[in-house]
Scaffold this motif. Sequence first.
Motif, PDB file in Angstrom:
ATOM      1  N   LEU A   1       1.066  -1.590  -0.014  1.00  0.00           N
ATOM      2  CA  LEU A   1      -0.322  -0.033   0.414  1.00  0.00           C
ATOM      3  C   LEU A   1       0.699   1.478  -0.167  1.00  0.00           C
ATOM      4  N   ALA A   2       2.126   1.254   0.992  1.00  0.00           N
ATOM      5  CA  ALA A   2       2.686   2.396   0.944  1.00  0.00           C
ATOM      6  C   ALA A   2       3.863   2.696  -0.475  1.00  0.00           C
ATOM      7  N   LEU A   3       4.456   2.177  -1.108  1.00  0.00           N
ATOM      8  CA  LEU A   3       4.552   1.843  -2.512  1.00  0.00           C
ATOM      9  C   LEU A   3       3.791   2.509  -3.256  1.00  0.00           C
ATOM     10  N   THR A   4       2.576   1.528  -3.149  1.00  0.00           N
ATOM     11  CA  THR A   4       1.696   1.862  -4.392  1.00  0.00           C
ATOM     12  C   THR A   4       1.444   3.440  -3.990  1.00  0.00           C
ATOM     13  N   LYS A   5       1.361   4.070  -3.435  1.00  0.00           N
ATOM     14  CA  LYS A   5       0.807   4.988  -2.213  1.00  0.00           C
ATOM     15  C   LYS A   5       1.771   6.383  -2.955  1.00  0.00           C
ATOM     16  N   LEU A   6       3.028   6.249  -2.847  1.00  0.00           N
ATOM     17  CA  LEU A   6       4.707   6.300  -3.319  1.00  0.00           C
ATOM     18  C   LEU A   6       4.380   6.300  -4.948  1.00  0.00           C
ATOM     19  N   GLY A   7       3.676   6.183  -5.616  1.00  0.00           N
ATOM     20  CA  GLY A   7       3.566   6.074  -7.269  1.00  0.00           C
ATOM     21  C   GLY A   7       4.877   5.283  -7.864  1.00  0.00           C
ATOM     22  N   ILE A   8       5.542   4.026  -6.954  1.00  0.00           N
ATOM     23  CA  ILE A   8       6.770   3.233  -7.296  1.00  0.00           C
ATOM     24  C   ILE A   8       5.845   1.973  -8.343  1.00  0.00           C
ATOM     25  N   LYS A   9       6.497   1.247  -8.982  1.00  0.00           N
ATOM     26  CA  LYS A   9       6.174   0.832  -9.740  1.00  0.00           C
ATOM     27  C   LYS A   9       7.037  -0.651  -9.073  1.00  0.00           C
ATOM     28  N   PHE A  10       6.264  -2.266  -9.349  1.00  0.00           N
ATOM     29  CA  PHE A  10       6.618  -3.145  -8.613  1.00  0.00           C
ATOM     30  C   PHE A  10       5.976  -4.243  -8.678  1.00  0.00           C
ATOM     31  N   THR A  11       6.534  -5.337  -8.477  1.00  0.00           N
ATOM     32  CA  THR A  11       6.079  -6.517  -9.376  1.00  0.00           C
ATOM     33  C   THR A  11       6.201  -7.818  -7.778  1.00  0.00           C
ATOM     34  N   LEU A  12       4.947  -8.273  -7.527  1.00  0.00           N
ATOM     35  CA  LEU A  12       4.910  -9.425  -6.397  1.00  0.00           C
ATOM     36  C   LEU A  12       5.455 -10.660  -6.514  1.00  0.00           C
ATOM     37  N   HIS A  13       5.465 -11.121  -5.882  1.00  0.00           N
ATOM     38  CA  HIS A  13       6.161 -12.668  -6.176  1.00  0.00           C
ATOM     39  C   HIS A  13       6.065 -13.435  -5.108  1.00  0.00           C
ATOM     40  N   THR A  14       5.583 -14.564  -5.010  1.00  0.00           N
ATOM     41  CA  THR A  14       5.570 -15.673  -3.403  1.00  0.00           C
ATOM     42  C   THR A  14       5.528 -16.301  -4.277  1.00  0.00           C
ATOM     43  N   TYR A  15       6.482 -16.978  -3.074  1.00  0.00           N
ATOM     44  CA  TYR A  15       7.421 -18.699  -2.579  1.00  0.00           C
ATOM     45  C   TYR A  15       7.045 -19.381  -1.361  1.00  0.00           C
ATOM     46  N   ASP A  16       6.811 -20.556  -1.242  1.00  0.00           N
ATOM     47  CA  ASP A  16       6.767 -21.612  -0.105  1.00  0.00           C
ATOM     48  C   ASP A  16       7.717 -21.071   0.720  1.00  0.00           C
ATOM     49  N   TYR A  17       7.811 -20.017   1.977  1.00  0.00           N
ATOM     50  CA  TYR A  17       8.528 -20.442   2.706  1.00  0.00           C
ATOM     51  C   TYR A  17       8.839 -21.123   4.246  1.00  0.00           C
ATOM     52  N   ASP A  18       9.962 -21.426   3.872  1.00  0.00           N
ATOM     53  CA  ASP A  18      10.167 -22.394   4.615  1.00  0.00           C
ATOM     54  C   ASP A  18      11.056 -21.685   5.811  1.00  0.00           C
ATOM     55  N   PRO A  19       9.989 -21.894   6.951  1.00  0.00           N
ATOM     56  CA  PRO A  19      10.796 -21.564   8.237  1.00  0.00           C
ATOM     57  C   PRO A  19      11.835 -22.344   8.803  1.00  0.00           C
ATOM     58  N   ASP A  20      12.144 -23.447   8.788  1.00  0.00           N
ATOM     59  CA  ASP A  20      13.593 -23.776   9.313  1.00  0.00           C
ATOM     60  C   ASP A  20      14.831 -24.299   8.695  1.00  0.00           C
ATOM     61  N   ALA A  21      14.725 -23.428   7.307  1.00  0.00           N
ATOM     62  CA  ALA A  21      15.850 -22.635   6.497  1.00  0.00           C
ATOM     63  C   ALA A  21      16.743 -22.237   7.058  1.00  0.00           C
ATOM     64  N   ASP A  22      18.317 -22.465   6.772  1.00  0.00           N
ATOM     65  CA  ASP A  22      19.111 -21.860   7.322  1.00  0.00           C
ATOM     66  C   ASP A  22      19.330 -20.489   7.136  1.00  0.00           C
ATOM     67  N   ARG A  23      19.258 -20.077   6.230  1.00  0.00           N
ATOM     68  CA  ARG A  23      19.075 -18.768   5.164  1.00  0.00           C
ATOM     69  C   ARG A  23      17.889 -18.236   4.896  1.00  0.00           C
ATOM     70  N   ILE A  24      17.112 -17.864   5.151  1.00  0.00           N
ATOM     71  CA  ILE A  24      15.773 -17.401   4.986  1.00  0.00           C
ATOM     72  C   ILE A  24      15.691 -16.747   3.931  1.00  0.00           C
ATOM     73  N   GLY A  25      16.912 -15.680   3.365  1.00  0.00           N
ATOM     74  CA  GLY A  25      16.667 -15.006   2.542  1.00  0.00           C
ATOM     75  C   GLY A  25      17.517 -15.553   0.735  1.00  0.00           C
ATOM     76  N   VAL A  26      18.093 -16.802   1.682  1.00  0.00           N
ATOM     77  CA  VAL A  26      19.051 -17.471   0.971  1.00  0.00           C
ATOM     78  C   VAL A  26      17.522 -18.421   0.173  1.00  0.00           C
ATOM     79  N   GLN A  27      17.123 -19.146   0.752  1.00  0.00           N
ATOM     80  CA  GLN A  27      15.783 -19.996   0.557  1.00  0.00           C
ATOM     81  C   GLN A  27      14.999 -19.450  -0.571  1.00  0.00           C
ATOM     82  N   ALA A  28      14.337 -17.822  -0.399  1.00  0.00           N
ATOM     83  CA  ALA A  28      13.451 -17.098  -0.966  1.00  0.00           C
ATOM     84  C   ALA A  28      14.398 -17.449  -2.256  1.00  0.00           C
TER      85      ALA A  28
END
Length: 157
Positions: free
Chosen positions: A9-36
């Motif tokens: 909502l904040a990015l939309t209000k600022l008029g910033i272009k973005f794309t959303l991506h979904t993935y299966d989040y793994d809470p047990d991943a050693d490095r959550i960002g790398v898993q994403a």
Amino acid sequence: MSKTTRATLALTKLGIKFTLHTYDYDPDADRIGVQAAEALGIEPRRMLKTLMAEVDGKAVCVVVPSDREVSMKKLAAAFRGKAANMMRPSDAERLTGYHVGGISPFAQKKRVRVAIDQAALAETSVYLNGGQRGLQIELDPNDAVRALDATVQALTG
């Protein structure tokens, strides 16, 4: 999963272009960002992790590539401080209003100063957490800097 969050909502209000991506989040991943990054099939350097820290006792947000570690010395220097340390997860959740694994730098409950690692600006697009686990926002790194009014510094070891 809702694709409307405080961050989107904040990015939309600022008029910033973005794309959303979904993935299966793994809470047990050693490095959550790398898993994403692996789940979305992108280079880990383009998946930026949002970390909450303190510099001289004041809360800050730091955004760095998921395959890198923050240098506490460089983080403190970015905010002209003497000492930096990571914030406890429960404190980060209370301050941001987001859950760990879903902390976005955008539209946090309490606005804090933000620093983005300068390496992110070498990319044509980067991914940042969209405000919930399993939701990433892809955007131009320069737009992220503007939206966050962020300091750009070398922050990793």
